[in-house]
Design an enzyme around this catalytic site. Structure first.
Site, short mmCIF file in Angstrom:
data_model
loop_
_atom_site.label_atom_id
_atom_site.label_comp_id
_atom_site.label_asym_id
_atom_site.label_seq_id
_atom_site.Cartn_x
_atom_site.Cartn_y
_atom_site.Cartn_z
N GLU A 1 17.04 -25.42 54.63
CA GLU A 1 16.54 -24.98 53.34
C GLU A 1 17.74 -24.87 52.41
O GLU A 1 18.48 -23.89 52.45
CB GLU A 1 15.84 -23.62 53.41
N ASP B 1 17.17 -20.91 57.12
CA ASP B 1 16.94 -20.29 55.83
C ASP B 1 18.23 -20.19 55.01
O ASP B 1 19.28 -19.81 55.54
CB ASP B 1 16.39 -18.87 56.10
C1 GLC Z 1 14.26 -18.25 51.64
C2 GLC Z 1 12.81 -18.00 52.00
C3 GLC Z 1 12.28 -16.86 51.17
C4 GLC Z 1 13.13 -15.64 51.42
C5 GLC Z 1 14.61 -15.92 51.20
C6 GLC Z 1 15.48 -14.83 51.75
O1 GLC Z 1 14.41 -18.74 50.36
O2 GLC Z 1 12.06 -19.16 51.83
O3 GLC Z 1 10.94 -16.60 51.45
O4 GLC Z 1 12.72 -14.59 50.59
O5 GLC Z 1 15.04 -17.10 51.83
O6 GLC Z 1 15.56 -14.88 53.13
#
Ligand code: GLC
Length: 547
Positions: A250, A208
Site C-alpha cells: 500500500e 500497510d
Molecule cells: C492505511 C489503511 C487505513 C488506515 C491507515 C493507518 O492507509 O488503509 O485504513 O487507517 O493505513 O494504518
C-alpha cells in the site's frame, strides 16, 4: 508447525488472480454477537469460490482496541477475540486452500496501537528499554515537512505525552504511535512477526502504509532509501524461505514513486495502482478515454515479476491525494456534492452510489477493472452494488454489513439489531430488501451474475493478467480501445465511456485477416480489415478475441 503453501507452485500466481478485499467485522457473524468473524468467513467461502475469487485480503484481525478498525495493533501474535481464535484462523486458511483460494492479511508495519505493550513500556519512562521503539522529541517541531494524512481530525503528527514530558510521532491517529525503524530491534521484531504468520500458512501480506517507515530530517519522510532497503530485506526473507508467498504494497504515491516499490524485481511483487483509480472516475464522468490512457502511459514499465493491483474502491475514502488540485475539485464536485460525502482528501462513498446505481456504468467500470493491466481487486459488497451510509462517521459508511438476504440484519447476523457493530443499510434504493446476494443469485440478469461471468472469462484468458497493453487510435475520445496480448492470445477490448451510441473505426493494420468473437456475448464480428468499424451502444464494451 511449519506449513507448506498450498496448490499451484507457479510463483507468479498473483498475475492471474482475482482478489477480494474483505472486512471481517462486516462479512458474516457466525456466533450472533453482532460482529462478523473468521468462522463467518469460513461459512461464506463457497460463495467467494463460486464468484471466482482466488485470493482474499483480510482487513486487520489481530488484537486491537479498534480505534482505527484494527490498524492499531496491540498484539501481532493474537487474533482479536471478537473475530475468533488462532485455531479459527487455521481452519479458515485450510478451508480457503481446500477450495484453491489463498489468503493474505493486513500487516501494519508503520505503527502499533498505543495499547501495545511496547508502547506502554516505552511511555512509562525515558529510560525504558522500549523507549527507542518509538519516536520521541522534546517539542513538536521535528520532521516539519511531513504532511498530515488525516487532515479532518489531526492538526499535528506529534502528541504530547505528559507521563514523560515528551512528544511522540504519529502519522495517523494519536492512538497509533509510529515505530522507530532505525532501531534494529524494531526491524527484527517485524521480521519475526512476518515469519510467524508465513510459517502458520498465510499466503502473504498486504503491507500497510509502507512509504513512511523510516524518518529523516529535511525530508517529507516518504519513500526514503532506508525504507526501500528494509523492504528489500523483507522480500529476501520471503524469497529465501517462503517462495510463492505474496507481498502487496500500500503505497499511495505518484506513479514514479509507487513504481519504486517493485525495486528491480527485488521488493514487492504487487502494489496498488493508486494513480490509476481516480483517473477511471474522471474518465467515466467526462466520458473521455484520455485520462486513463495518460496515466497508464505515465506509469513506467515494471519488472517481469511485478504486477499492479487495480481497484475501484476499498475500505478507505476514495483517495484524491495523487491528483492535481483541479482534478480533485472536479471529482469532489461531481462525485461528492454533499459535504458529508467528503473525508480528508477523498470521497467516502461506495462504487454503486458513485456511479448513480446505473447498471451499465457499473458493468463498464468492471470491464475496465477486469481488462486493464494488473490484477483486479473487488471490495466486498461491490459485486452486488451495495450502497453506503454517509450519516456514519469517518470511513464507517463504506464498512456496513454485507447484505446477504432480505432477512433481519440483511442476513448478516441473528443478533438483536442493537447489538450490531453497525446497522445494515435498510432504506432507499440500496436497502438490503432490494440489494442482496440471495436475490441476485437467483436472478440470471443480476449484477452479481454479470460480475461472476466477467471474472470467469478473465480467468480463462491469461492475456488479461499477463499480457502487454497497446492503446489503439480511435479518433473518438469517448472510446477506450486496447489490445491485450500474451503468447498466442490477442484480445481487443473496446469500452464506450459515453452515455450515447458511438461509432469508431479502429486502425487494425497489424491484425488484418483475423476473426473476432466477443467473449461476453459470443457474437462473431466480420473479418478484420485495416479499418475495423464498430457501432457501440451507450456504455457498451466488447472483449474481442482475435484469431
Ligand atoms: C492505511 C489503511 C487505513 C488506515 C491507515 C493507518 O492507509 O488503509 O485504513 O487507517 O493505513 O494504518
Amino acid at each position: 508447525m511449519v506449513r507448506k503453501p498450498f496448490g499451484s507452485l507457479d510463483p507468479l500466481w498473483y498475475k492471474d488472480a482475482v482478489f477480494y478485499e474483505l472486512y471481517p467485522r462486516a462479512f458474516f457473524d457466525s456466533n450472533s454477537d453482532g460482529h462478523g468473524d473468521l468462522r463467518g468467513i469460513l461459512e461464506k467461502l463457497d460463495y467467494l469460490q463460486d464468484l471466482g475469487v482466488d485470493c482474499l485480503w483480510l482487513l486487520p484481525i489481530f488484537e486491537s482496541p479498534l480505534v482505527d478498525d484494527g490498524y492499531d495493533v496491540s498484539d501481532f501474535y493474537n487474533i482479536k477475540a471478537r473475530f475468533g481464535t488462532v485455531a479459527d484462523f487455521r481452519t479458515l486458511i485450510d478451508g480457503a486452500h481446500q477450495r484453491g483460494m489463498k489468503i493474505i492479511a493486513d500487516l501494519v508495519m508503520n505503527h502499533t496501537s498505543n495499547q501495545h505493550p511496547w508502547f506502554r513500556e516505552a511511555r512509562s519512562s525515558r529510560h525504558s528499554p522500549k523507549r527507542d521503539y518509538y519516536l520521541w522529541n522534546p517539542d513538536d517541531q521535528k520532521f516539519r515537512e511531513v504532511r498530515i494524512i488525516f487532515i479532518d481530525s489531526q492538526t499535528s503528527n506529534w502528541k504530547f505525552d505528559p507521563a514523560t514530558n515528551e512528544y511522540y510521532f504519529h502519522r495517523f491517529f494519536p492512538e497509533q504511535p509510529d515505530l522507530n525503524y532505525d532501531n534494529p530491534l524494531v526491524r527484527q521484531a517485524m521480521l519475526d512477526i512476518i515469519k510467524h504468520w508465513l510459517d502458520f500458512g498465510l499466503d502473504g501480506f498486504r503491507c500497510d502504509a509502507v512509504p513512511y517507515l523510516f524518518k529523516r530530517e529535511e525530508s517529507n519522510c516518504e519513500n526514503l532509501p532506508e525504507t526501500h532497503a528494509f523492504l528489500k530485506e523483507l522480500r529476501r526473507l520471503v524469497d529465501e524461505n517462503y517462495p510463492g508467498r505474496l507481498l502487496l504494497a500500500e503505497a499511495n504515491q505518484p506513479p514514479i514513486e509507487t513504481h519504486q516499490y517493485f525495486g528491480n524485481g527485488d521488493e514487492f511483487q504487487m502494489g496498488f495502482h493508486f494513480p490509476l483509480m481516480p483517473q477511471i472516475f474522471i474518465a467515466l464522468k467526462k466520458q473521455d478515454a484520455r485520462p486513463i490512457i495518460d496515466v497508464i502511459r505515465r506509469t513506467p514499465p515494471i519488472p517481469n515479476m511485478a504486477q499492479w493491483c487495480i481497484f475501484l474502491r476499498n475500505h478507505d475514502e476514495l483517495t484524491l491525494e495523487m491528483v492535481t488540485p483541479e482534478e480533485r475539485d472536479f471529482l469532489w464536485r461531481e462525485y461528492a456534492p454533499d459535504p458529508r460525502m467528503r473525508l480528508n482528501l477523498g470521497i467516502r462513498r461506495r462504487l454503486a452510489p458513485l456511479l448513480d446505481n446505473d447498471r451499465r456504468k457499473l458493468e463498464l467500470a468492471y470491464s475496465l477493472l477486469f481488462t486493464l493491466p494488473g490484477s483486479p481487486i473487488i471490495y466486498y459488497g461491490d459485486e452486488i452494488g451495495m450502497g453506503d451510509n454517509i450519516a456514519l462517521k469517518d470511513r464507517d459508511g463504506v464498512r456496513t454489513p454485507m447484505q446477504w438476504a432480505d432477512a433481519p440484519n440483511a442476513g448478516f447476523s441473528t443478533a438483536e439489531i442493537t447489538a450490531l457493530y453497525s446497522r445494515a443499510i435498510d432504506d432507499g434504493e440500496f436497502s438490503y430488501a432490494r440489494v442482496n446476494v440471495a436475490a441476485q443469485q437467483s436472478d440470471s440478469n443480476s449484477l452479481l451474475n454479470a460480475v461472476k461471468k466477467m471474472i470467469a472469462i478473465r480467468k480463462s484468458h491469461r492475456a488479461f493478467g499477463r499480457g502487454t497493453c497497446e492503446f489503439l487510435e480511435t479518433k473518438n475520445e469517448t472510446v477506450l480501445a486496447y489490445v491485450r496480448r500474451f503468447e498466442n492470445e490477442i484480445i481487443l477490448v473496446v469500452n464506450n465511456l459515453s452515455a450515447s451510441s458511438q461509432t469508431v473505426s479502429l486502425w487494425m493494420s497489424s491484425w488484418v485477416g483475423h476473426s473476432a468473437r466477443d467473449l461476453l456475448t459470443q457474437t462473431e464480428f466480420p473479418q478484420i480489415e485495416v479499418h475495423f468499424p464498430l457501432a457501440l451502444a451507450p456504455h457498451q464494451f466488447l472483449w474481442l478475441v482475435l484469431k
